[in-house]
Design a protein around this motif. Structure first.
Motif, mmCIF file in Angstrom:
data_model
loop_
_atom_site.group_PDB
_atom_site.id
_atom_site.type_symbol
_atom_site.label_atom_id
_atom_site.label_comp_id
_atom_site.label_asym_id
_atom_site.label_seq_id
_atom_site.Cartn_x
_atom_site.Cartn_y
_atom_site.Cartn_z
ATOM 1 N N LYS A 163 33.620 69.894 95.057
ATOM 2 C CA LYS A 163 34.252 69.002 96.037
ATOM 3 C C LYS A 163 35.302 69.776 96.816
ATOM 4 O O LYS A 163 36.239 70.334 96.244
ATOM 5 C CB LYS A 163 34.897 67.801 95.331
ATOM 6 N N ALA A 164 35.149 69.824 98.159
ATOM 7 C CA ALA A 164 36.103 70.504 99.041
ATOM 8 C C ALA A 164 36.926 69.456 99.782
ATOM 9 O O ALA A 164 36.393 68.444 100.242
ATOM 10 C CB ALA A 164 35.365 71.389 100.039
ATOM 11 N N ARG A 165 38.238 69.736 99.905
ATOM 12 C CA ARG A 165 39.152 68.837 100.622
ATOM 13 C C ARG A 165 40.192 69.660 101.361
ATOM 14 O O ARG A 165 40.587 70.725 100.908
ATOM 15 C CB ARG A 165 39.878 67.916 99.651
ATOM 16 N N LEU A 166 40.647 69.100 102.492
ATOM 17 C CA LEU A 166 41.731 69.725 103.248
ATOM 18 C C LEU A 166 43.060 69.121 102.815
ATOM 19 O O LEU A 166 43.157 67.914 102.592
ATOM 20 C CB LEU A 166 41.536 69.497 104.748
ATOM 21 N N PHE A 167 44.079 69.976 102.701
ATOM 22 C CA PHE A 167 45.417 69.557 102.315
ATOM 23 C C PHE A 167 46.412 70.008 103.375
ATOM 24 O O PHE A 167 46.158 70.973 104.103
ATOM 25 C CB PHE A 167 45.800 70.156 100.952
ATOM 26 N N PRO A 168 47.562 69.325 103.452
ATOM 27 C CA PRO A 168 48.596 69.761 104.400
ATOM 28 C C PRO A 168 49.011 71.214 104.127
ATOM 29 O O PRO A 168 48.954 71.678 102.999
ATOM 30 C CB PRO A 168 49.764 68.803 104.128
ATOM 31 N N GLY A 169 49.433 71.882 105.184
ATOM 32 C CA GLY A 169 49.819 73.290 105.051
ATOM 33 C C GLY A 169 48.635 74.215 105.247
ATOM 34 O O GLY A 169 48.671 75.367 104.824
ATOM 35 N N ASN A 170 47.552 73.718 105.866
ATOM 36 C CA ASN A 170 46.352 74.521 106.127
ATOM 37 C C ASN A 170 45.752 75.102 104.855
ATOM 38 O O ASN A 170 45.556 76.305 104.730
ATOM 39 C CB ASN A 170 46.630 75.623 107.138
ATOM 40 N N ILE A 171 45.477 74.235 103.912
ATOM 41 C CA ILE A 171 44.847 74.638 102.650
ATOM 42 C C ILE A 171 43.557 73.853 102.475
ATOM 43 O O ILE A 171 43.536 72.630 102.623
ATOM 44 C CB ILE A 171 45.780 74.400 101.454
ATOM 45 N N CYS A 172 42.503 74.567 102.160
ATOM 46 C CA CYS A 172 41.233 73.940 101.817
ATOM 47 C C CYS A 172 40.997 74.227 100.335
ATOM 48 O O CYS A 172 40.945 75.379 99.921
ATOM 49 C CB CYS A 172 40.098 74.508 102.654
ATOM 50 N N ARG A 173 40.869 73.170 99.562
ATOM 51 C CA ARG A 173 40.739 73.304 98.105
ATOM 52 C C ARG A 173 39.338 72.924 97.670
ATOM 53 O O ARG A 173 38.781 71.926 98.097
ATOM 54 C CB ARG A 173 41.760 72.420 97.405
#
Length: 187
Positions: free
Chosen positions: A109-119
């Protein structure tokens, strides 16, 4: 009389005057300070030109891994999409137009987070080494990528310390600028 500059001279050219030594030392210190400043500016210039800055990983538990892909975007840019791949296989993506490979629907599962982070959260990491590639795509621009090799037995548990150990570029830059700041302070 031996003249070295407009205000420094020695009676004997072989004799080292204190004033001369101080002047030379001050000149060398300024040169070193200038070199550190130029090196820091160059490093910051290279770092800001990159779109995928770092790809770090850590273990959530014995069989699960978390990958954080930090990227940079130019100001006033459209939203970026992120995807993780292993070779040609798409693990997961934030782009609704792309479809995840069936074997990974319940594992990645990929998600975008604040601060330009893709987890990416990846379940059931196999033993041995696995390649993970983070791909950042923005509008019609070229895709920026970064690949990391994850070895299951060497994974550190997720914590602030493990991320610091993996991503030493910021620490290195800080350690390089510290002497520069001290030299500039002495001037």
């Amino acid at each position: 009389m031996f003249y070295l500059s407009t205000d420094l001279y020695c009676n004997n050219p072989w004799h080292h005057c204190r004033a001369l030594r101080r002047a030379v030392k001050l000149h060398q210190t300024r040169k070193v300070g200038t070199m550190f400043l130029l090196a820091a500016i160059c490093l910051l210039g290279f770092a800001s030109a990159q779109r995928v800055i770092q790809l770090s990983y850590c273990s959530i538990d014995e069989h699960h891994v978390r990958l954080d892909c930090k990227y940079s975007l130019p100001a006033e840019s459209p939203e970026a999409f992120c995807k993780y791949t292993q070779g040609e296989r798409l693990l997961d993506t934030t782009n609704p137009e792309e479809e995840q490979h069936a074997p990974f629907k319940n594992r990645a599962k990929a998600r975008l987070f604040p601060g330009n982070i893709c987890r990416l959260l990846f379940k059931n990491l196999p033993n041995g080494k696995s390649n993970f590639t983070c791909n950042i795509k923005q509008g019609d621009s070229a895709t920026a990528t970064k690949t990391s090799v994850v070895e299951k037995k060497l994974l550190l548990p997720c914590s602030a310390w493990s991320v610091l150990l993996q991503n030493c570029s910021g620490l290195l830059l800080t350690l390089m600028t510290l002497p520069m700041m001290l030299v500039l302070h002495w001037l």
